[in-house]
Scaffold this motif. Structure first.
Motif, PDB file in Angstrom:
ATOM      1  N   GLN A 102      16.447  57.342   8.455  1.00 32.36           N
ATOM      2  CA  GLN A 102      15.296  57.993   6.756  1.00 32.36           C
ATOM      3  C   GLN A 102      16.032  58.909   7.278  1.00 32.36           C
ATOM      4  OE1 GLN A 102      13.339  56.912   4.541  1.00 32.36           O
ATOM      5  NE2 GLN A 102      12.289  54.550   5.735  1.00 32.36           N
ATOM      6  N   TRP A 114      18.044  60.580   4.290  1.00 34.42           N
ATOM      7  CA  TRP A 114      18.797  59.250   3.374  1.00 34.42           C
ATOM      8  C   TRP A 114      18.287  58.892   2.397  1.00 34.42           C
ATOM      9  CZ3 TRP A 114      15.906  53.670   4.049  1.00 34.42           C
ATOM     10  CH2 TRP A 114      16.545  52.649   3.016  1.00 34.42           C
ATOM     11  N   THR A 115      18.836  58.400   0.978  1.00 34.81           N
ATOM     12  CA  THR A 115      18.648  58.521  -0.596  1.00 34.81           C
ATOM     13  C   THR A 115      19.504  57.480  -1.169  1.00 34.81           C
ATOM     14  OG1 THR A 115      20.323  60.209  -1.276  1.00 34.81           O
ATOM     15  CG2 THR A 115      17.997  61.015  -0.585  1.00 34.81           C
ATOM     16  N   SER A 123      23.015  59.288   1.360  1.00 37.63           N
ATOM     17  CA  SER A 123      22.537  60.035   1.882  1.00 37.63           C
ATOM     18  C   SER A 123      22.495  62.267   1.159  1.00 37.63           C
ATOM     19  CB  SER A 123      22.660  60.144   3.073  1.00 37.63           C
ATOM     20  OG  SER A 123      22.339  59.252   4.048  1.00 37.63           O
ATOM     21  N   HIS A 139      24.692  61.332  -5.025  1.00 40.00           N
ATOM     22  CA  HIS A 139      23.853  60.599  -5.551  1.00 40.00           C
ATOM     23  C   HIS A 139      23.383  61.425  -6.524  1.00 40.00           C
ATOM     24  CE1 HIS A 139      19.574  60.156  -5.792  1.00 40.00           C
ATOM     25  NE2 HIS A 139      18.980  60.901  -4.874  1.00 40.00           N
ATOM     26  N   ARG A 161      16.558  51.604  -7.161  1.00 41.01           N
ATOM     27  CA  ARG A 161      16.326  53.005  -5.521  1.00 41.01           C
ATOM     28  C   ARG A 161      16.971  54.071  -6.020  1.00 41.01           C
ATOM     29  NH1 ARG A 161      17.652  49.226  -0.251  1.00 41.01           N
ATOM     30  NH2 ARG A 161      15.754  50.797   0.643  1.00 41.01           N
ATOM     31  N   GLN A 162      18.093  53.964  -6.672  1.00 40.47           N
ATOM     32  CA  GLN A 162      19.238  55.557  -6.305  1.00 40.47           C
ATOM     33  C   GLN A 162      17.057  56.009  -7.627  1.00 40.47           C
ATOM     34  OE1 GLN A 162      22.299  55.611  -8.302  1.00 40.47           O
ATOM     35  NE2 GLN A 162      23.358  57.825  -8.237  1.00 40.47           N
ATOM     36  N   ARG A 164      14.774  55.944  -7.497  1.00 35.49           N
ATOM     37  CA  ARG A 164      13.061  56.615  -6.725  1.00 35.49           C
ATOM     38  C   ARG A 164      14.000  57.422  -5.462  1.00 35.49           C
ATOM     39  NH1 ARG A 164      12.657  50.229  -6.476  1.00 35.49           N
ATOM     40  NH2 ARG A 164      13.520  50.513  -4.699  1.00 35.49           N
ATOM     41  N   SER A 165      14.853  57.311  -5.162  1.00 34.56           N
ATOM     42  CA  SER A 165      14.966  58.717  -4.304  1.00 34.56           C
ATOM     43  C   SER A 165      15.303  59.539  -4.897  1.00 34.56           C
ATOM     44  CB  SER A 165      16.570  58.475  -4.060  1.00 34.56           C
ATOM     45  OG  SER A 165      16.736  56.935  -3.009  1.00 34.56           O
ATOM     46  N   LEU A 168      11.636  61.334  -4.379  1.00 36.28           N
ATOM     47  CA  LEU A 168      11.618  61.406  -3.290  1.00 36.28           C
ATOM     48  C   LEU A 168      11.901  62.930  -2.806  1.00 36.28           C
ATOM     49  CD1 LEU A 168      12.818  59.372   0.847  1.00 36.28           C
ATOM     50  CD2 LEU A 168      13.439  61.835  -0.586  1.00 36.28           C
TER      51      LEU A 168
END
Length: 218
Positions: A102, A114-115, A123, A139, A161-162, A164-165, A168
């Protein structure tokens, strides 16, 4: 196109786009006794000389699999530690690497985050000096207006997921802790600025629900 590294912020230097990493931009953070190289610049005489004269490299941080370049040669030249997210470490089978799941603290001012999304081990590297600087790899990339956005391509590993990153990062930081983004590609859209300022405000203004529905671009 510049032919040698240039300062983009007080202690941060950007290298010219590297053909070995599909035109990506690598950066050097010059800290007290600990220089951190973010992704791999072209391994040419000009860049080798610049790194030597800047005090060498203590850490090489790989933001994603596309930033590996000449990691082996860089580690051999400087004896540096290489940090990469654990899911992509298999791409460096003969190197001495430091993996993380993480997060990983490289120095008191520098943490890897971690992304995932662009790639499984994509990351970012956060540097708390200068009001907060995020080295975003691929990213987050500047669009034609120089605004940092997640970019969905045919090679994107996992688009939800990207997104969601990105959320984050918005949850983690604030306008006081994230002032700049240094993107790992598309730096020509910055029109010589070198870094994206007002970074948190840009992230906060993204419509993530709309982006989730975006179609892949070539």
């Amino acid at each position: 196109m510049p032919k040698q590294p240039r300062a983009v912020l007080d202690t941060i230097f950007a290298f010219p786009p590297n053909r070995d990493t599909l035109g990506a931009t690598a950066y050097l953070i010059v800290e007290n006794q600990t220089n951190i190289l973010v992704d791999c610049p072209a391994w040419d005489e000009e860049n080798q000389k610049f790194l030597q004269e800047s005090g060498g490299v203590s850490w090489l941080f790989i933001a994603h699999r596309g930033g590996i370049g000449k990691a082996r040669e860089i580690q051999q030249a400087f004896g540096c530690r290489v940090a990469i997210q654990e899911q992509e470490a298999y791409l460096l089978p003969k190197l001495d690497v430091t993996t993380f799941r993480q997060e990983l603290t490289l120095t008191p001012q520098t943490q890897a985050i971690w992304t995932p999304g662009h790639s499984p081990g994509s990351s970012c590297l956060y540097y708390s000096a200068l009001g907060g600087v995020l080295f975003a790899g691929r990213h987050l990339l500047p669009d034609k207006e120089g605004v940092p956005v997640p970019l969905r391509t045919s090679k994107t590993f996992h688009w939800p997921r990207q997104i969601r990153s990105v959320q984050l990062l918005r949850d983690r930081f604030s306008p006081e802790t994230l002032n700049y983004i240094c993107p790992g590609a598309n730096t020509g859209f910055l029109r010589g600025k070198g870094a994206i300022d007002r970074a948190y405000q840009h992230l906060a203004s993204l419509d993530l629900d709309a982006l989730l529905l975006a179609k892949a671009v070539l």
